[in-house]
Design a protein around this motif. Structure first.
Motif, PDB file in Angstrom:
ATOM      1  N   MET A   1      -6.610   6.896   6.726  1.00  0.00           N
ATOM      2  CA  MET A   1      -5.352   6.406   6.198  1.00  0.00           C
ATOM      3  C   MET A   1      -5.519   6.087   4.712  1.00  0.00           C
ATOM      4  SD  MET A   1      -2.989   3.482   7.782  1.00  0.00           S
ATOM      5  CE  MET A   1      -2.632   2.151   6.701  1.00  0.00           C
ATOM      6  N   MET A   2      -4.548   6.465   3.922  1.00  0.00           N
ATOM      7  CA  MET A   2      -4.582   6.214   2.478  1.00  0.00           C
ATOM      8  C   MET A   2      -4.209   4.766   2.172  1.00  0.00           C
ATOM      9  SD  MET A   2      -2.613   9.504   0.875  1.00  0.00           S
ATOM     10  CE  MET A   2      -3.300   9.570  -0.751  1.00  0.00           C
ATOM     11  N   THR A   3      -4.831   4.228   1.137  1.00  0.00           N
ATOM     12  CA  THR A   3      -4.424   2.913   0.648  1.00  0.00           C
ATOM     13  C   THR A   3      -3.175   3.094  -0.213  1.00  0.00           C
ATOM     14  OG1 THR A   3      -5.699   3.059  -1.389  1.00  0.00           O
ATOM     15  CG2 THR A   3      -6.842   2.164   0.569  1.00  0.00           C
ATOM     16  N   ALA A   4      -2.524   1.991  -0.511  1.00  0.00           N
ATOM     17  CA  ALA A   4      -1.345   2.048  -1.377  1.00  0.00           C
ATOM     18  C   ALA A   4      -1.737   2.638  -2.740  1.00  0.00           C
ATOM     19  CB  ALA A   4      -0.739   0.657  -1.538  1.00  0.00           C
ATOM     20  N   PHE A   5      -2.880   2.221  -3.253  1.00  0.00           N
ATOM     21  CA  PHE A   5      -3.367   2.742  -4.537  1.00  0.00           C
ATOM     22  C   PHE A   5      -3.520   4.254  -4.491  1.00  0.00           C
ATOM     23  CE2 PHE A   5      -7.175   4.115  -6.902  1.00  0.00           C
ATOM     24  CZ  PHE A   5      -6.713   3.924  -8.201  1.00  0.00           C
ATOM     25  N   GLU A   6      -4.176   4.762  -3.463  1.00  0.00           N
ATOM     26  CA  GLU A   6      -4.398   6.213  -3.351  1.00  0.00           C
ATOM     27  C   GLU A   6      -3.081   6.966  -3.225  1.00  0.00           C
ATOM     28  OE1 GLU A   6      -8.708   6.129  -1.049  1.00  0.00           O
ATOM     29  OE2 GLU A   6      -6.847   5.965   0.101  1.00  0.00           O
ATOM     30  N   VAL A   8      -0.001   6.048  -4.229  1.00  0.00           N
ATOM     31  CA  VAL A   8       0.797   5.980  -5.451  1.00  0.00           C
ATOM     32  C   VAL A   8       0.163   6.793  -6.574  1.00  0.00           C
ATOM     33  CG1 VAL A   8       1.582   4.399  -7.263  1.00  0.00           C
ATOM     34  CG2 VAL A   8       1.861   3.777  -4.869  1.00  0.00           C
ATOM     35  N   THR A   9      -1.125   6.632  -6.765  1.00  0.00           N
ATOM     36  CA  THR A   9      -1.767   7.307  -7.899  1.00  0.00           C
ATOM     37  C   THR A   9      -1.978   8.801  -7.667  1.00  0.00           C
ATOM     38  OG1 THR A   9      -3.972   6.641  -7.157  1.00  0.00           O
ATOM     39  CG2 THR A   9      -2.870   5.220  -8.790  1.00  0.00           C
ATOM     40  N   ALA A  10      -1.888   9.248  -6.430  1.00  0.00           N
ATOM     41  CA  ALA A  10      -1.992  10.694  -6.175  1.00  0.00           C
ATOM     42  C   ALA A  10      -0.855  11.423  -6.906  1.00  0.00           C
ATOM     43  CB  ALA A  10      -1.951  10.982  -4.679  1.00  0.00           C
ATOM     44  N   HIS A  65      -6.597  -0.092  -9.249  1.00  0.00           N
ATOM     45  CA  HIS A  65      -7.099  -0.076  -7.863  1.00  0.00           C
ATOM     46  C   HIS A  65      -7.144  -1.461  -7.224  1.00  0.00           C
ATOM     47  CE1 HIS A  65     -10.929  -1.196  -9.728  1.00  0.00           C
ATOM     48  NE2 HIS A  65     -11.331  -1.573  -8.527  1.00  0.00           N
ATOM     49  N   ALA A  66      -7.142  -2.494  -8.032  1.00  0.00           N
ATOM     50  CA  ALA A  66      -7.197  -3.852  -7.484  1.00  0.00           C
ATOM     51  C   ALA A  66      -5.838  -4.326  -6.962  1.00  0.00           C
ATOM     52  CB  ALA A  66      -7.702  -4.823  -8.550  1.00  0.00           C
ATOM     53  N   ILE A  67      -4.784  -3.608  -7.295  1.00  0.00           N
ATOM     54  CA  ILE A  67      -3.453  -4.000  -6.830  1.00  0.00           C
ATOM     55  C   ILE A  67      -3.322  -3.590  -5.369  1.00  0.00           C
ATOM     56  CG2 ILE A  67      -0.970  -3.688  -7.134  1.00  0.00           C
ATOM     57  CD1 ILE A  67      -1.542  -3.054 -10.085  1.00  0.00           C
ATOM     58  N   THR A  68      -3.045  -4.556  -4.520  1.00  0.00           N
ATOM     59  CA  THR A  68      -2.963  -4.257  -3.082  1.00  0.00           C
ATOM     60  C   THR A  68      -1.532  -4.022  -2.621  1.00  0.00           C
ATOM     61  OG1 THR A  68      -2.914  -6.626  -2.611  1.00  0.00           O
ATOM     62  CG2 THR A  68      -5.063  -5.528  -2.535  1.00  0.00           C
ATOM     63  N   SER A  69      -0.579  -4.530  -3.360  1.00  0.00           N
ATOM     64  CA  SER A  69       0.822  -4.381  -2.970  1.00  0.00           C
ATOM     65  C   SER A  69       1.607  -3.798  -4.133  1.00  0.00           C
ATOM     66  CB  SER A  69       1.387  -5.749  -2.576  1.00  0.00           C
ATOM     67  OG  SER A  69       2.750  -5.627  -2.247  1.00  0.00           O
ATOM     68  N   TRP A  70       2.248  -2.680  -3.905  1.00  0.00           N
ATOM     69  CA  TRP A  70       3.025  -1.998  -4.943  1.00  0.00           C
ATOM     70  C   TRP A  70       4.510  -2.153  -4.632  1.00  0.00           C
ATOM     71  CZ3 TRP A  70       1.296   0.973  -9.122  1.00  0.00           C
ATOM     72  CH2 TRP A  70      -0.084   1.079  -9.231  1.00  0.00           C
ATOM     73  N   ASN A  71       5.283  -2.574  -5.632  1.00  0.00           N
ATOM     74  CA  ASN A  71       6.732  -2.637  -5.419  1.00  0.00           C
ATOM     75  C   ASN A  71       7.399  -1.438  -6.107  1.00  0.00           C
ATOM     76  OD1 ASN A  71       7.160  -3.291  -8.188  1.00  0.00           O
ATOM     77  ND2 ASN A  71       6.850  -5.452  -7.745  1.00  0.00           N
ATOM     78  N   LEU A  72       8.646  -1.209  -5.796  1.00  0.00           N
ATOM     79  CA  LEU A  72       9.357  -0.035  -6.310  1.00  0.00           C
ATOM     80  C   LEU A  72       9.450  -0.049  -7.838  1.00  0.00           C
ATOM     81  CD1 LEU A  72      10.814   2.565  -5.636  1.00  0.00           C
ATOM     82  CD2 LEU A  72      12.929   1.239  -5.397  1.00  0.00           C
ATOM     83  N   ALA A  73       9.604  -1.224  -8.435  1.00  0.00           N
ATOM     84  CA  ALA A  73       9.690  -1.306  -9.895  1.00  0.00           C
ATOM     85  C   ALA A  73       8.378  -0.861 -10.535  1.00  0.00           C
ATOM     86  CB  ALA A  73      10.043  -2.737 -10.324  1.00  0.00           C
ATOM     87  N   SER A  74       7.254  -1.328 -10.019  1.00  0.00           N
ATOM     88  CA  SER A  74       5.952  -0.935 -10.565  1.00  0.00           C
ATOM     89  C   SER A  74       5.708   0.556 -10.418  1.00  0.00           C
ATOM     90  CB  SER A  74       4.824  -1.689  -9.856  1.00  0.00           C
ATOM     91  OG  SER A  74       4.862  -3.048 -10.170  1.00  0.00           O
TER      92      SER A  74
END
Length: 167
Positions: A1-6, A8-10, A65-74
């Motif tokens: 399973m992908m992390t949120a970081f992976e 989003v940054t993909a 990569h340290a950000i664990t929660s990504w919101n739509l604005a970010s």
């Protein structure tokens, strides 16, 4: 399973890869058509800067990569930033048409307002995109000292180099 970081940054990485691919393909076209090309040092400098913008911003994704929660604005700001970097590469990379001379100096002067406009837009977007980096700032005392001293050196260097004499 992908992390949120992976996850989003993909997408951002794909946009950066497309930007670099576009510019490198245009440079290759110009090399192939070199007998018809009138060189421009200013455009070559713009191309180098565009490549470095892609590279530096792709590398800087790691800091998120340290950000664990990504919101739509970010996500949206980072995505717009990546699109803007793509536009910088498009604006500085002329298409080599099949026949006739290719005047890179003329191309530079015609594209200059749009290219620099995209760079300014990139700087403005980076103000918002960098808000995400605040979530990753180290709380270590030595890091704070190093950041503060580096900032001081940059401001002093800028002031001495560009504001040392008013005329």
């Amino acid at each position: 399973m992908m992390t949120a970081f992976e996850h989003v940054t993909a997408l951002f990485s794909f946009v950066y890869a497309l930007a670099l691919t576009h510019l490198l393909a245009r440079i290759a076209e110009l090399i192939v058509a070199r007998d018809r090309v009138k060189f421009s040092g200013l455009l070559a400098l713009g191309m180098i800067n565009a490549i470095l913008v892609v590279f530096a911003n792709w590398l800087s994704l790691w800091d998120l990569h340290a950000i664990t929660s990504w919101n739509l604005a970010s996500i949206s700001v980072q995505f717009l930033f990546a699109i803007n970097v793509f536009l910088i590469c498009v604006l500085v990379g002329p298409k080599a048409h099949d026949d006739g001379p290719i005047d890179l100096e003329d191309f530079f002067w015609r594209q200059r307002p749009y290219f620099y406009g995209a760079l300014v837009a990139c700087a403005v977007l980076s103000l918002f995109a960098n808000l995400d980096y605040l979530k990753t700032v180290s709380r270590k005392r030595w890091v704070q000292w190093a950041a503060g001293l580096c900032y001081l050196a940059m401001v002093l260097g800028y002031t001495i180099a560009f504001c040392g004499t008013l005329s």
